[in-house]
Design an enzyme around this catalytic site. Structure first.
Site, PDB file in Angstrom:
ATOM      1  N   ASP A 141       6.848  -2.523  -4.150  1.00  0.00           N
ATOM      2  CA  ASP A 141       6.233  -3.151  -5.330  1.00  0.00           C
ATOM      3  C   ASP A 141       5.403  -4.387  -4.951  1.00  0.00           C
ATOM      4  O   ASP A 141       4.572  -4.834  -5.726  1.00  0.00           O
ATOM      5  CB  ASP A 141       7.312  -3.588  -6.338  1.00  0.00           C
ATOM      6  N   ARG A 185       7.350  -1.099 -10.726  1.00  0.00           N
ATOM      7  CA  ARG A 185       8.082  -1.886 -11.724  1.00  0.00           C
ATOM      8  C   ARG A 185       7.104  -2.745 -12.534  1.00  0.00           C
ATOM      9  O   ARG A 185       6.172  -2.198 -13.076  1.00  0.00           O
ATOM     10  CB  ARG A 185       9.158  -2.716 -11.038  1.00  0.00           C
TER      11      ARG A 185
HETATM   12  O1  F6P Z   1      11.590  -1.407  -6.409  1.00  0.00           O
HETATM   13  C1  F6P Z   1      11.209  -0.200  -5.857  1.00  0.00           C
HETATM   14  C2  F6P Z   1      11.171   0.881  -6.897  1.00  0.00           C
HETATM   15  O2  F6P Z   1      10.719   2.071  -6.279  1.00  0.00           O
HETATM   16  C3  F6P Z   1      10.325   0.560  -8.137  1.00  0.00           C
HETATM   17  O3  F6P Z   1       8.947   0.748  -7.904  1.00  0.00           O
HETATM   18  C4  F6P Z   1      10.920   1.503  -9.128  1.00  0.00           C
HETATM   19  O4  F6P Z   1      10.718   1.043 -10.465  1.00  0.00           O
HETATM   20  C5  F6P Z   1      12.372   1.483  -8.767  1.00  0.00           C
HETATM   21  O5  F6P Z   1      12.468   1.114  -7.416  1.00  0.00           O
HETATM   22  C6  F6P Z   1      13.058   2.805  -8.970  1.00  0.00           C
HETATM   23  O6  F6P Z   1      14.418   2.594  -8.915  1.00  0.00           O
HETATM   24  P1  F6P Z   1      15.465   3.659  -8.332  1.00  0.00           P
HETATM   25  O7  F6P Z   1      15.172   3.817  -6.887  1.00  0.00           O
HETATM   26  O8  F6P Z   1      16.781   3.036  -8.586  1.00  0.00           O
HETATM   27  O9  F6P Z   1      15.227   4.926  -9.090  1.00  0.00           O
END
Ligand code: F6P
Length: 372
Positions: A141, A185
């Site tokens: 991000d 995000r």
């Molecule tokens: O922070 C990295 C990220 O890939 C974000 O871009 C995304 O919103 C989030 O993690 C997704 O979360 P998870 O891996 O818990 O599904």
């Protein structure tokens, strides 16, 4: 400052995985070996330092990690565990005391925490409580402050840009609008820079709520002026960040669940937008949410370079007993300076796309004025 020699350190990776973590771990182990320091790999982020987990660690030596520069993800595993707010509902409790105790039980004279705002937020609080922790910035991000680089960003930009570019041929052949939903995000860096590199027509980022009527007008500009002249495009790719919002609307989430850091999972804006284009314009549309594969695959050269520099610097930070500090880059390799900053500064506020500098709020695309 204690004069006792640093003999043994730990390393852990927390939060979403990202390419560049394994090169950083490898560099930590290489530099530690030069100093005669043992490295214990902690499994699965902060979870690996809770009671019941902390007795299992991985002794990392140079031979073990020699080829990790090639590996995506994290060979140590990760989790979104928050020891300060562990569990959910009525069983939620503060287990940070266990982490502090286990750092001691494991005989760790220093700990390298590699992660984003959540992992480093925990690291900062532990350092405030007296733990010997330093940080390395990681997140696709790129939303951490006090550093120009976070591990994983470059590889993800490349991966997403390639998919955006590949989207142009099916969309062009079938004359539709392809919406590509990209992670990030609340920050639009990944969407913006991959959209630019992949040739997206429109890029919608969280930093600037979009007006659907404007999106429609921009699509009409591109697709409806010369519909029968084959020299003009009959498709458009829209990159939309998962955190982008329509004016007057709100973020779209996968469900209402929150993790231990209070985050909901974002997702769904791409499908919403494509449906609206299909039903409220003359244009056909498709959508794809790229999801977790955009964090996958082997690290790019830049992530290997930065992993190397950050990993070495983190061991140097430990040798200086710079607890509570994060290694930081000004510029990106090969033109970068590495220094130590306070973890508090890194997590104090999100680093977002500088809209005035880079984003054309009329065209929903990169600005064409660069020098002013
Ligand atoms: O922070 C990295 C990220 O890939 C974000 O871009 C995304 O919103 C989030 O993690 C997704 O979360 P998870 O891996 O818990 O599904």
């Amino acid at each position: 400052m204690s004069n006792q020699k640093i003999r043994r350190i730990g390393v852990l990776t927390g939060g979403g995985d990202a390419p560049g973590l394994n090169p950083a771990i490898r560099a930590v182990v290489y530099r530690a070996a030069d100093e005669g320091i043992e490295v214990a790999g902690i499994y699965d982020g902060w979870e690996g330092l809770l009671d019941g987990y902390a007795e299992r660690t991985w002794a990392l030596d140079v031979q073990t990690v020699r080829t990790w520069d090639r590996d995506g993800g994290t060979n140590l595993g990760s989790s979104r565990t928050n020891p300060f707010k562990h569990g959910s509902g009525p069983s939620r409790r503060d287990r940070s005391g266990e982490v502090l105790r286990n750092i001691e039980h494991l005989g760790l004279d220093g700990l390298v925490a590699i992660g984003g705002e959540d992992t480093l937020g925990v690291a900062r609080k532990l350092a405030d409580a007296g733990a010997p922790v330093v940080g390395i910035p990681k997140t696709i991000d790129k939303d951490l402050s006090a550093t120009d680089y976070t591990l994983g960003f470059d590889t993800s930009v490349r991966t997403v840009a390639e998919i955006v570019e590949r989207s142009r041929t099916p969309a062009g052949s079938h004359h539709w609008v392809q919406v590509v939903e990209v992670m990030g995000r609340h920050a639009g860096h990944l969407a913006f820079w991959s959209g630019l590199a992949g040739g997206a027509y429109l890029i919608l980022i969280p930093e600037h709520p979009f007006d659907f009527e404007r999106v429609k007008a921009l699509l009409d500009d591109r697709l409806s002026v010369y519909p029968s002249d084959r020299r003009y495009p009959r498709y458009a790719v829209i990159v939309v960040a998962e955190g982008a919002v329509a004016k007057g609307g709100k973020e779209i989430t996968v469900d209402g669940d929150k993790d231990e850091f209070g985050h909901t999972r974002l997702g769904g804006i791409g499908g919403w937008l494509a449906e609206k284009i299909r039903t409220e314009t003359v244009h056909d549309a498709r959508s794809v949410a790229l999801g977790h594969p955009q964090r996958g695959g082997p690290p790019s050269p830049v992530d290997r370079h930065m992993g190397w520099l950050f990993g070495n610097a983190a061991v140097e930070a430990i040798l200086r007993r710079a607890w509570g500090k994060m290694v930081s880059a000004r510029g990106v390799a090969p033109a970068c300076d590495i220094s130590l900053v306070s973890m508090s500064d890194a997590v104090a506020k999100l680093n977002l796309v500088d809209v005035d500098r880079y984003y054309d709020t009329e065209r929903y695309a990169p600005r064409r004025h660069v020098l002013d």
